[in-house]
Design an enzyme around this catalytic site. Structure first.
Site, short mmCIF file in Angstrom:
data_model
loop_
_atom_site.label_atom_id
_atom_site.label_comp_id
_atom_site.label_asym_id
_atom_site.label_seq_id
_atom_site.Cartn_x
_atom_site.Cartn_y
_atom_site.Cartn_z
N ASN A 1 0.97 -1.17 0.14
CA ASN A 1 -0.10 -0.16 -0.01
C ASN A 1 0.93 1.19 0.11
O ASN A 1 1.53 1.49 1.00
CB ASN A 1 -0.91 0.03 1.08
N LYS B 1 0.12 4.25 -0.38
CA LYS B 1 -0.61 5.45 0.23
C LYS B 1 -0.34 6.62 -0.39
O LYS B 1 -0.43 6.59 -1.83
CB LYS B 1 -0.11 5.67 1.95
N HIS C 1 -9.56 1.23 4.77
CA HIS C 1 -8.20 1.07 5.69
C HIS C 1 -8.33 2.33 6.83
O HIS C 1 -9.10 3.17 6.79
CB HIS C 1 -7.09 1.99 4.50
N GLU D 1 -6.57 4.76 7.94
CA GLU D 1 -6.40 6.11 7.66
C GLU D 1 -7.85 6.68 6.90
O GLU D 1 -8.14 7.85 7.23
CB GLU D 1 -5.19 6.08 6.79
N GLU E 1 -5.31 -5.03 10.40
CA GLU E 1 -4.34 -3.98 10.69
C GLU E 1 -4.40 -3.36 11.89
O GLU E 1 -5.04 -2.27 12.29
CB GLU E 1 -4.02 -2.91 9.44
N GLY F 1 2.70 2.35 10.73
CA GLY F 1 3.76 3.39 10.68
C GLY F 1 4.25 3.61 11.83
O GLY F 1 4.92 4.72 11.97
N SER G 1 3.58 -2.18 10.28
CA SER G 1 5.16 -2.08 10.31
C SER G 1 5.59 -3.58 10.02
O SER G 1 6.59 -4.17 10.65
CB SER G 1 5.44 -1.97 11.76
P1 13P Z 1 3.39 0.19 7.60
O1 13P Z 1 3.85 -1.07 6.92
O2 13P Z 1 3.86 1.71 7.03
O3 13P Z 1 3.17 0.38 9.05
O4 13P Z 1 1.78 0.47 6.95
C1 13P Z 1 0.79 -0.46 6.98
C2 13P Z 1 -0.48 -0.11 6.50
O5 13P Z 1 -1.02 0.88 6.82
C3 13P Z 1 -0.66 -0.83 5.11
O6 13P Z 1 -1.92 -0.40 4.72
#
Ligand code: 13P
Length: 252
Positions: free
Chosen positions: A11, A13, A97, A99, A169, A175, A215
């Site tokens: 992803n 983003k 997601h 976010e 997740e 992150g 992560s």
């Molecule tokens: P990270 O791997 O940067 O923690 O992000 C995970 C994520 O949100 C994948 O959709």
């Protein structure tokens, strides 16, 4: 890992413009050419989708869109439809997601409508679920993820549910560099699979892939992916560079 085909998804983003995205995707193609059965999917920003579709052509790597609207078209400024994503070469739609839920007001019901819209357009939904740290500390993990799952699936038929991919997740692991331990992740994946087993014919729970995200790095991927109910990974930061993402693909 089970006998479900492993899937490693990146992803991206809001990173990698079309030129940068094509460069990473082009570097990834030879780097994962020897991945065996493992499937690889990339979710670039919508503007970079066409460039990535072109860069991975013929490689077996698939591409998805990070967000769709639940309607096929109309007066909805600033968004994209599932059918339009399909038309530019997407196979997948990422839905729900954290976010989107936290920053853009996505709701459980909205996730359900988008899953239906994705299926209607021939996209494979990849539905994200996960609890916040407060919810974990309050002992609500199972309650939260099964509520999110039930809303995402709505009244879909079992054969439709069987085509879905879930991504667990935990919000506190995204992150932050703080990944869930394999035991913590496996525990929630098992909860999700048990819920599917209780609500649908057995083949559904056997077929649905549940990815872990939060992560994931080359150094922790193999251990996470060795858990029986973890069928792959949804990778954020470590998917932005071809070498680290390829190392995670090889860990599968
Ligand atoms: P990270 O791997 O940067 O923690 O992000 C995970 C994520 O949100 C994948 O959709």
């Amino acid at each position: 890992m089970s006998d479900r085909t492993p899937l490693i998804a990146g992803n991206w983003k809001l990173n990698l413009d079309p030129v940068e995205a094509a460069a990473v995707a082009s570097a990834l193609v030879p780097a994962v050419a020897d991945r065996g059965d493992t499937e690889v999917a990339l979710f670039p920003t919508a503007l970079s989708v066409p460039a990535v579709v072109q860069a991975v052509q013929g490689s077996g790597i698939t591409v998805g869109i990070q967000e769709i609207h639940d309607q096929p078209g109309g007066a909805f400024t600033g968004t994209n439809s599932a059918a339009m994503a399909r038309a530019v070469g997407c196979a997948w739609a990422l839905i729900g997601h954290s976010e989107r839920r936290q920053l853009f007001g996505e709701t459980d019901e909205g996730v359900g409508r988008k899953v239906t819209a994705a299926l209607a357009a021939g996209l494979l939904p990849m539905v994200c679920l996960g609890e916040t740290l407060d919810q974990r500390d309050a002992g609500q993990v199972e309650h939260v993820v099964t509520r999110q799952l039930a809303a995402a699936l709505g009244t879909l038929r079992p054969d439709e549910v069987a085509t879905l991919t879930l991504a667990y997740e935990p919000v506190w692991a995204i992150g932050t560099g703080r990944t869930a331990s394999p035991d913590q992740a496996q525990e929630v994946h098992a909860v999700l699979r048990a819920w599917l087993r209780n609500h649908y014919p057995a083949y559904v729970a056997d077929q649905v892939r549940v990815l872990y995200g939060g992560s994931v790095k080359p150094g922790n991927a193999a251990e996470l992916l060795s858990c029986p109910d973890i069928d792959g990974a949804l990778v954020g930061g470590a998917s932005l560079k071809a070498d680290s993402f390829a190392a995670i693909v090889h860990a599968a």
